[in-house]
Design a protein around this motif. Structure first.
Motif, PDB file in Angstrom:
ATOM      1  N   ARG A   1      -4.004  -8.263   2.884  1.00 31.54           N
ATOM      2  CA  ARG A   1      -3.262  -7.371   2.259  1.00 31.54           C
ATOM      3  C   ARG A   1      -1.565  -7.898   2.355  1.00 31.54           C
ATOM      4  O   ARG A   1      -1.114  -8.521   3.542  1.00 31.54           O
ATOM      5  CB  ARG A   1      -3.372  -6.265   3.615  1.00 31.54           C
ATOM      6  N   PHE A   2      -0.852  -7.599   1.489  1.00 30.92           N
ATOM      7  CA  PHE A   2       0.298  -8.380   1.200  1.00 30.92           C
ATOM      8  C   PHE A   2       1.554  -7.327   1.295  1.00 30.92           C
ATOM      9  O   PHE A   2       1.537  -6.258   0.456  1.00 30.92           O
ATOM     10  CB  PHE A   2       0.475  -9.191  -0.127  1.00 30.92           C
TER      11      PHE A   2
ATOM     12  N   TYR B   1       4.888  -6.185   0.367  1.00 35.02           N
ATOM     13  CA  TYR B   1       5.676  -6.538  -0.706  1.00 35.02           C
ATOM     14  C   TYR B   1       6.584  -5.213  -1.168  1.00 35.02           C
ATOM     15  O   TYR B   1       6.186  -4.027  -1.101  1.00 35.02           O
ATOM     16  CB  TYR B   1       4.746  -7.044  -1.665  1.00 35.02           C
ATOM     17  N   SER B   2       7.879  -5.416  -1.750  1.00 36.52           N
ATOM     18  CA  SER B   2       8.683  -4.378  -2.088  1.00 36.52           C
ATOM     19  C   SER B   2       9.727  -5.097  -3.553  1.00 36.52           C
ATOM     20  O   SER B   2       9.924  -6.165  -3.372  1.00 36.52           O
ATOM     21  CB  SER B   2       9.667  -3.801  -1.142  1.00 36.52           C
TER      22      SER B   2
ATOM     23  N   ARG C   1       2.967 -12.966  -7.268  1.00 33.63           N
ATOM     24  CA  ARG C   1       2.386 -11.965  -7.648  1.00 33.63           C
ATOM     25  C   ARG C   1       1.405 -12.059  -9.129  1.00 33.63           C
ATOM     26  O   ARG C   1       0.224 -11.711  -9.032  1.00 33.63           O
ATOM     27  CB  ARG C   1       3.052 -10.503  -8.091  1.00 33.63           C
TER      28      ARG C   1
ATOM     29  N   GLU D   1      -4.196  -6.440  -1.848  1.00 32.50           N
ATOM     30  CA  GLU D   1      -3.714  -5.163  -1.860  1.00 32.50           C
ATOM     31  C   GLU D   1      -2.222  -5.475  -1.429  1.00 32.50           C
ATOM     32  O   GLU D   1      -1.947  -6.413  -0.484  1.00 32.50           O
ATOM     33  CB  GLU D   1      -4.677  -4.365  -0.796  1.00 32.50           C
ATOM     34  N   TYR D   2      -1.468  -4.610  -2.041  1.00 32.99           N
ATOM     35  CA  TYR D   2       0.015  -4.609  -1.842  1.00 32.99           C
ATOM     36  C   TYR D   2       0.288  -3.383  -1.110  1.00 32.99           C
ATOM     37  O   TYR D   2      -0.008  -2.205  -1.330  1.00 32.99           O
ATOM     38  CB  TYR D   2       0.793  -4.556  -3.106  1.00 32.99           C
TER      39      TYR D   2
ATOM     40  N   ASP E   1       4.058  -1.473   0.894  1.00 33.49           N
ATOM     41  CA  ASP E   1       5.224  -1.286   1.278  1.00 33.49           C
ATOM     42  C   ASP E   1       5.425  -1.066   2.575  1.00 33.49           C
ATOM     43  O   ASP E   1       4.659  -0.519   3.365  1.00 33.49           O
ATOM     44  CB  ASP E   1       6.125  -0.499   0.220  1.00 33.49           C
TER      45      ASP E   1
ATOM     46  N   SER F   1       3.270 -10.866   4.800  1.00 38.49           N
ATOM     47  CA  SER F   1       4.531 -10.458   4.171  1.00 38.49           C
ATOM     48  C   SER F   1       5.141 -11.325   3.289  1.00 38.49           C
ATOM     49  O   SER F   1       5.377 -12.623   3.691  1.00 38.49           O
ATOM     50  CB  SER F   1       5.332 -10.108   5.580  1.00 38.49           C
TER      51      SER F   1
END
Length: 341
Positions: free
Chosen positions: A2-3, A5-6, A29, A39-40, A42, A114
């Motif tokens: 799980r990443f 990301y924003s 990405r 999966e991303y 925020d 992250s």
């Protein structure tokens, strides 16, 4: 994986000629589109009160004001735009998200990574440097230690970025609740990270620097992980293991002379995953450097693949005499019982 990301982290744009560009995240990405199980997520940005557990509040307010006035060159290497302050708060927030995920039990294919920016490991308590404004991994480590629900007493940070994580070292240098390890190219920016920098006061012995000679390759980094890093961190027995994951030690990165292949990042990930299992430590990654877009993306992808079931390919060469001497110096400095044969 799980990443964290924003899109807000893309708004920090030091300019088209600057190596720390938004294209770094775009490349990651794009590469991860080809992978299963990505999966991303925020997160909320860090408020200034949380950043001030690590950084001087006057410094933080000066960065906020500098950005509000349009930014510019903070120093010859470190530039900001109006959106940089919000991006830095978000990047630190994503690092704290990774800590929450790890300490809530996320492992295996759910391991958090992250991928915020700007990066952080050069930022010291009261100044920005080396592309970094907020020390994301330090904020995240302190967040873990301060959070009553997490019951964390000891954090280990392993920084495999090719540059010494001087900011992280400085912040925790006199403390025994964070053990900081840095592998980096000897003599490269910022010029710190000598073997005899091992901590002071309560933190004596909880800093380990492995300055590696130019030309060091996969098998030699692996010897460091299997020798002094494994032994020191096993003895330390952390509750949380964080990786300051820079990918600029890759042989095709434009700004270093360490000779790691993409496979090295799978091997190092595998060794640290094993160490986390042995010590029952939560485990998470925080992005630092890496400036060759293709190799950065490939290297992040192979970390993901390692958690997705891919077995790393073991190297077959011997450790060079220069690298063996560098590792032996660390073993002697920390009085470890490590057999390098």
């Amino acid at each position: 994986m799980r990443f964290g990301y924003s899109e807000l982290c893309l708004a920090h744009d030091p300019g088209s000629r600057h190596p720390e560009s938004p294209d770094r995240l775009r490349a990651i990405r794009e590469r991860l589109k080809r992978k299963h199980g990505v999966e991303y997520v925020d997160s909320d940005p860090c408020e200034i009160d949380r950043l001030a557990t690590i950084h001087d509040r006057d410094y933080l307010e000066s960065v906020e004001e500098f950005c509000a006035e349009g930014g510019g060159s903070w120093d010859p290497d470190t530039s900001a735009v109006e959106e940089t302050w919000d991006a830095a708060r978000k990047s630190a927030g994503l690092a704290c998200w990774a800590v929450d995920e790890a300490l809530d039990g996320a492992t295996g294919r759910e391991t958090p990574f992250s991928i915020g920016r700007p990066p952080g490991h050069h930022a010291i308590e009261d100044d920005a440097m080396g592309f970094c404004f907020v020390n994301n991994v330090a904020v995240a480590a302190q967040y873990a230690l301060d959070h009553d629900d997490h019951d964390v007493e000891r954090v280990a940070i392993v920084d495999w970025d090719v540059h010494h994580g001087n900011g992280t070292q400085d912040i925790f240098y006199d403390r025994d609740d964070v053990f900081f390890v840095s592998l980096h190219e000897q003599g490269l920016y910022p010029g710190t990270g000598a073997v005899d920098e091992t901590g002071e006061g309560d933190g004596a012995g909880t800093t380990m620097n492995l300055p590696m000679p130019a030309g060091t390759d996969d098998v030699e980094y692996l010897a460091a992980f299997e020798g002094p890093i494994h032994d020191a961190l096993t003895a330390y027995d952390p509750d949380l293991l964080l990786v300051s994951a820079g990918f600029d030690a890759h042989r095709h990165d434009p700004i270093s002379r360490i000779r790691l292949t993409t496979e090295a990042y799978a091997l190092m990930t595998d060794r640290l995953r094993t160490l986390a299992d042995e010590t029952d430590a939560a485990f998470a990654f925080v992005l630092e450097g890496g400036y060759g877009l293709d190799v950065l993306a490939d290297s992040v992808a192979i970390v993901h693949e390692t958690f997705d079931g891919r077995e790393p390919i073991e190297p077959g060469a011997d450790v060079s005499e220069k690298a063996e001497e560098a590792i032996e110096a660390v073993v002697e400095e920390h009085d470890l019982d490590v057999d390098l044969e």
